[in-house]
Write an enzyme that holds these catalytic residues in place. Structure first.
Site, mmCIF file in Angstrom:
data_model
loop_
_atom_site.group_PDB
_atom_site.id
_atom_site.type_symbol
_atom_site.label_atom_id
_atom_site.label_comp_id
_atom_site.label_asym_id
_atom_site.label_seq_id
_atom_site.Cartn_x
_atom_site.Cartn_y
_atom_site.Cartn_z
ATOM 1 C CD GLN A 47 78.317 79.596 38.334
ATOM 2 O OE1 GLN A 47 79.335 79.099 37.889
ATOM 3 N NE2 GLN A 47 77.130 79.131 38.018
ATOM 4 N NE ARG A 104 85.595 72.599 36.742
ATOM 5 C CZ ARG A 104 84.586 73.248 36.141
ATOM 6 N NH1 ARG A 104 83.343 73.088 36.548
ATOM 7 N NH2 ARG A 104 84.831 74.050 35.121
ATOM 8 C CG HIS A 148 83.820 79.209 36.019
ATOM 9 N ND1 HIS A 148 83.969 77.857 36.190
ATOM 10 C CD2 HIS A 148 82.509 79.399 35.741
ATOM 11 C CE1 HIS A 148 82.797 77.245 36.032
ATOM 12 N NE2 HIS A 148 81.893 78.164 35.760
ATOM 13 C CG ASN A 193 83.756 76.747 33.019
ATOM 14 O OD1 ASN A 193 83.637 75.536 33.173
ATOM 15 N ND2 ASN A 193 82.717 77.543 32.808
ATOM 16 C CD GLU A 194 80.278 75.343 30.263
ATOM 17 O OE1 GLU A 194 79.638 76.368 29.973
ATOM 18 O OE2 GLU A 194 79.757 74.361 30.825
ATOM 19 C CG ASN A 336 81.852 71.571 31.998
ATOM 20 O OD1 ASN A 336 82.728 70.879 32.516
ATOM 21 N ND2 ASN A 336 81.797 72.886 32.135
ATOM 22 C CE1 TYR A 338 75.036 70.418 34.021
ATOM 23 C CE2 TYR A 338 76.465 71.497 32.441
ATOM 24 C CZ TYR A 338 76.110 71.241 33.749
ATOM 25 O OH TYR A 338 76.821 71.789 34.783
ATOM 26 C CD GLU A 412 80.176 73.034 34.875
ATOM 27 O OE1 GLU A 412 79.051 73.159 34.342
ATOM 28 O OE2 GLU A 412 80.946 73.993 35.065
ATOM 29 C CD1 TRP A 455 76.090 72.909 37.952
ATOM 30 C CD2 TRP A 455 78.256 73.387 38.242
ATOM 31 N NE1 TRP A 455 76.187 74.247 38.191
ATOM 32 C CE2 TRP A 455 77.500 74.567 38.372
ATOM 33 C CE3 TRP A 455 79.651 73.449 38.393
ATOM 34 C CZ2 TRP A 455 78.091 75.802 38.647
ATOM 35 C CZ3 TRP A 455 80.224 74.676 38.661
ATOM 36 C CH2 TRP A 455 79.446 75.837 38.783
#
Ligand SMILES: *[C@@H]1O[C@H](CO)[C@@H](O)[C@H](O)[C@H]1NC(C)=O
Ligand SMILES: *[C@@H]1O[C@H](CO)[C@@H](O)[C@H](O)[C@H]1NC(C)=O
Ligand SMILES: *[C@@H]1O[C@H](CO)[C@@H](O)[C@H](O)[C@H]1NC(C)=O
Ligand SMILES: *[C@@H]1O[C@H](CO)[C@@H](O)[C@H](O)[C@H]1NC(C)=O
Ligand SMILES: *[C@@H]1O[C@H](CO)[C@@H](O)[C@H](O)[C@H]1NC(C)=O
Ligand SMILES: *[C@@H]1O[C@H](CO)[C@@H](O)[C@H](O)[C@H]1NC(C)=O
Length: 525
Positions: A47, A104, A148, A193-194, A336, A338, A412, A455
């Protein structure tokens, strides 16, 4: 005046006094957190790095996915992204000026080991050494993720990547290389990740790499995959891979390197849509499917009962030896967060045959229904996450009350906003303020949270949006060949917090001082 010019003019006023009211519960500062509590920001390799085809890097499944015509990334890809590969010194300078304790980022497996296994690419090795050394020389602690969403395409092609048991050995070897080369300086390792999102979005719904799903499930018309089995299979191999890498780290490196290793999950904190008993149970079931899927094997050695009941033989089972290896194989968890969402019981779902991961969950879940286009319609560029900071509290309380209160990093948390409309990102400031304030409450109530990372550091190539939206503290001007970075107000707000400033409720945030010089310094780079 063109839109672009107006935007640049707005950049110029940012150095002046800007005041607006953001409501918070009470006054706090970082010194209210326990000593050693870490505040950082994050990105991930594909990313942010760019240089996708340079210096020996080969494609990962993310490259393939971003270059496909699925429509998910609106035609964008990470070939150039923020070009952190060449601009890491500029970015570390920004982090240092802002006052970040930690950064990170993730290692691109296919940059370090282009064939997925075997020889190490010296240019890749040199890049991560340079980045890590630059961080450390500025007093910034690296927190490194190994995977990731970006498995080397070579391994996907060779044996199907995460749906094959072969991956366990190759992942452990890759991890071994990373620990051996970088572990003298990197003390915080995350294997995945996730892991939960990767398994269900990559193998059931198919809208994330490696874009596998099967009809009638999935948001896309995938060309290959099996939504009935593969999400569970991939997750199982991810758990075994995680356990192997963790035990290897413990055995060969931890005594000498004194670091820690953990696994990252996305927590869609779920709350019942009504107070009916069946909806309350449905919300718990979502927690079991989303979090328990990975956390319970790691904490208790097996999948949650409700997953075993509803998925039956499609859910792999652990042998006694595997269960023993997986159980306890973590130093910390990372989450993470949101926003929270509401769920309703949907018992008819269990009458459907055949079933996928989502029908097994037997709830009405608002991000589930629909195809790719209607999915995208749920995320127009202007979409901001609803403010549900109590969901972060719920997740941390869940770990505390149900999973033994392990150390947790929030890796995140941040607000999505339409990209490059304004540097005055008040909704993001409000989002950060409310979440950090709730985090403090939860830590005071006994949560073992150890750090918070927003994030993202920069507006990166976003997974659901390409470059239509951004979560960054810094705006990256994609129309500028130099890809210059500009601080948003949130960068200034966060910096003031990082440097010990008080966050006051119901008072103006006045961001004065040296920011104008910082932005002009950036503009001159
Ligand atoms: C926002 O970014 C896109 C992509 O770089 C660009 O085409 C557009 O002109 C930008 N909009 C503004 C208002 O600067
Ligand atoms: C999937 O294929 C069906 C049948 O060909 C078509 O109607 C539908 O639009 C396709 N959906 C997507 C997201 O491509
Ligand atoms: C559920 O009950 C609680 C406590 O009585 C109440 O605060 C909440 O508003 C109720 N929720 C719904 C959706 O009815
Ligand atoms: C799929 O997307 C199309 C186009 O937006 C929409 O008309 C259709 O209703 C959607 N189908 C479902 C099941 O959501
Ligand atoms: C605080 O912790 C106690 C003990 O675990 C728990 O019962 C309570 O619900 C927590 N409070 C909040 C607001 O989560
Ligand atoms: C501004 O920067 C100068 C030099 O970098 C420093 O001495 C001064 O303390 C700074 N002022 C504020 C308000 O941060």
């Amino acid at each position: 005046m063109t839109k672009k010019l107006g935007f640049l003019l707005r950049l110029l006023v940012v150095g002046l006094v800007i005041a607006e009211t953001v409501h918070g519960a009470y006054e706090f500062s970082r010194y209210d957190f326990p000593p050693g509590f870490v505040f950082g920001a994050g990105t991930s390799a594909y990313q942010v790095e760019g240089a996708a085809n340079e210096d020996g890097r080969t494609p990962s499944i993310m490259d393939t996915w971003a270059h496909s015509d699925s429509g998910i990334t609106s035609g964008a890809n990470g070939d150039i992204a923020c070009d952190q590969y060449h601009k890491y010194k500029v970015d570390v300078q920004l982090m240092a000026e802002m006052g970040l304790d930690a950064y990170r980022f993730s290692i691109s497996w296919s940059r370090l080991i282009p064939n997925g296994r075997g020889s190490v690419n010296p240019k890749g090795l040199q890049y991560y050494n340079n980045l890590i050394n630059e961080l450390i020389s500025h007093g910034i602690e690296p927190h490194v993720t190994l995977h990731h969403f970006d498995l080397p395409q070579a391994l996907e092609d060779e044996y199907g990547g995460w749906i094959s048991r072969n991956i366990v050995r190759d992942f452990a070897e890759y991890a071994d290389v990373c620990f051996k080369i970088f572990g003298d300086r990197v003390k915080y390792w995350t294997t995945f990740n996730e892991a939960n999102i990767f398994s269900m979005a990559g193998y059931d719904l198919g809208f994330m790499p490696p874009s596998r799903c099967s009809s009638p499930f999935g948001f896309l018309n995938c060309t290959r995959g099996d939504s009935l089995l593969e999400p569970y299979l991939a997750a199982h191999n991810i758990l075994l891979s995680h356990a192997s890498a963790t035990r290897l780290y413990w055995k060969k490196y931890q005594n000498i390197q004194k670091g820690y290793i953990g696994l990252n999950l996305l927590s869609f904190y779920s709350v019942p849509f009504t107070n009916k008993t069946e909806d309350v149970i449905a919300a718990r079931r979502v927690t079991d499917f989303f979090m328990g899927w990975f956390v319970e094997p790691l904490v208790y050695g097996d999948y949650p009962e409700v997953m075993k009941n509803n998925a039956g033989s499609r859910l792999p089972s652990f042998t006694a030896l595997e269960s023993q290896r997986v159980k306890g194989s973590f130093d910390f968890f990372a989450v993470n967060f949101y926003s929270a969402n509401y769920v309703k019981d949907n018992p008819e779902s269990l009458n459907i045959e055949p079933r996928d991961y989502f029908t097994d969950m037997a709830v009405q879940w608002k991000y589930k229904q629909g195809n790719a286009s209607s999915f995208m319609n749920r995320f127009p560029p202007s979409f901001e996450f609803p403010l549900t900071p109590w969901g972060l509290q719920g997740v941390l309380e869940l770990f505390k009350q149900n999973y033994g209160n392990p150390p947790i990093f929030i890796y995140e948390n941040g607000q999505r906003m339409q990209r490059n409309t304004s540097l005055e990102d008040w909704p993001r400031i409000q989002y950060l303020q409310e979440h950090i304030s709730v985090l403090l409450d939860t830590v005071r109530n006994g949560s073992n949270a150890k750090g918070y990372f927003t994030w993202s550091l920069l507006d990166v190539f976003e997974l659901l949006d390409g470059y239509r939206s951004g979560y960054g503290l810094y705006y990256v001007d994609l129309d500028d060949p130099e890809l210059r970075r500009y601080p948003k107000l949130s960068a200034k707000w966060y910096s003031r917090f990082l440097k010990g400033g008080s966050i006051t409720p119901d008072s103006s945030i006045e961001l004065e001082g040296n920011w104008s010089s910082l932005s002009s310094a950036q503009a001159m780079r």
